[in-house]
Motif scaffolding. Structure first.
Motif, short mmCIF file in Angstrom:
data_model
loop_
_atom_site.label_atom_id
_atom_site.label_comp_id
_atom_site.label_asym_id
_atom_site.label_seq_id
_atom_site.Cartn_x
_atom_site.Cartn_y
_atom_site.Cartn_z
N ILE A 79 -6.89 -4.95 10.60
CA ILE A 79 -6.40 -6.06 9.81
C ILE A 79 -5.90 -7.21 10.47
O ILE A 79 -6.38 -8.25 10.11
N GLU A 80 -4.94 -7.77 11.33
CA GLU A 80 -5.17 -8.33 12.58
C GLU A 80 -6.07 -9.29 12.54
O GLU A 80 -5.79 -9.92 13.24
N PRO A 89 -4.03 -1.43 11.20
CA PRO A 89 -3.41 -2.35 11.69
C PRO A 89 -4.42 -3.56 12.40
O PRO A 89 -4.30 -4.50 12.08
N THR A 97 -1.75 -10.05 8.12
CA THR A 97 -0.26 -8.94 8.58
C THR A 97 -0.33 -8.23 8.52
O THR A 97 0.24 -7.73 7.06
N ALA A 98 0.05 -7.05 9.31
CA ALA A 98 -0.21 -6.02 8.77
C ALA A 98 1.66 -5.50 9.11
O ALA A 98 1.87 -5.37 10.60
N LYS A 99 2.08 -5.07 8.26
CA LYS A 99 3.14 -4.05 8.36
C LYS A 99 3.53 -3.06 8.15
O LYS A 99 2.95 -2.31 7.68
N VAL A 100 3.64 -2.71 9.38
CA VAL A 100 3.67 -0.66 9.92
C VAL A 100 4.75 -0.41 10.70
O VAL A 100 5.71 -1.05 10.75
N TYR A 157 0.99 -1.13 -0.15
CA TYR A 157 -0.29 -0.17 -0.20
C TYR A 157 0.80 0.54 0.18
O TYR A 157 0.87 2.10 -0.98
#
Length: 114
Positions: A21-22, A18, A27-30, A9
């Motif tokens: 999403i979880e 996040p 899995t959200a990478k932020v 994104y």
């Protein structure tokens, strides 16, 4: 064997995204933006939200306007302005150049030839 798919994104999101999403099992990478990155990210987000408003169905416009308002609120603060300053600047511009209530659409301007 299950294939892992990743969608990239690269955009500013609301604080709870996040978590949402979880909660869906993803899995959200932020990362947290530096202050130096935030203003340009907010301006990009403003453009994204304006485009979403442009494409929104009439019933979804309030939510899109709320998103724009939220981005403008944070952007105003990060640029060091107050709501009162923004309001006064808007009043001055309206007095000098008018508002948008007349619904004027500029089709063209003709200049005399040389």
């Amino acid at each position: 064997m299950r294939k892992i798919r990743t969608t990239t994104y690269g955009k500013l999101v609301r604080d709870r995204i996040p978590e949402i999403i979880e909660a869906d099992g993803l899995t959200a990478k932020v990362r947290v933006l530096d202050e130096s990155e935030l203003v340009s990210a907010l301006i990009a987000k403003l453009g994204e939200e304006a485009e979403e408003l442009r494409q929104a169905d009439p019933g979804d416009r309030l939510g899109e306007l709320a998103d724009i308002h939220e981005v403008l609120t944070v952007l105003t603060e990060k640029l060091g302005f107050s709501d009162d300053q923004i309001g006064e600047a808007a009043r001055r511009k309206r007095a000098e150049r008018g508002g948008f209530s007349a619904r004027l659409w500029l089709d063209e301007v003709t200049r005399p030839g040389d």
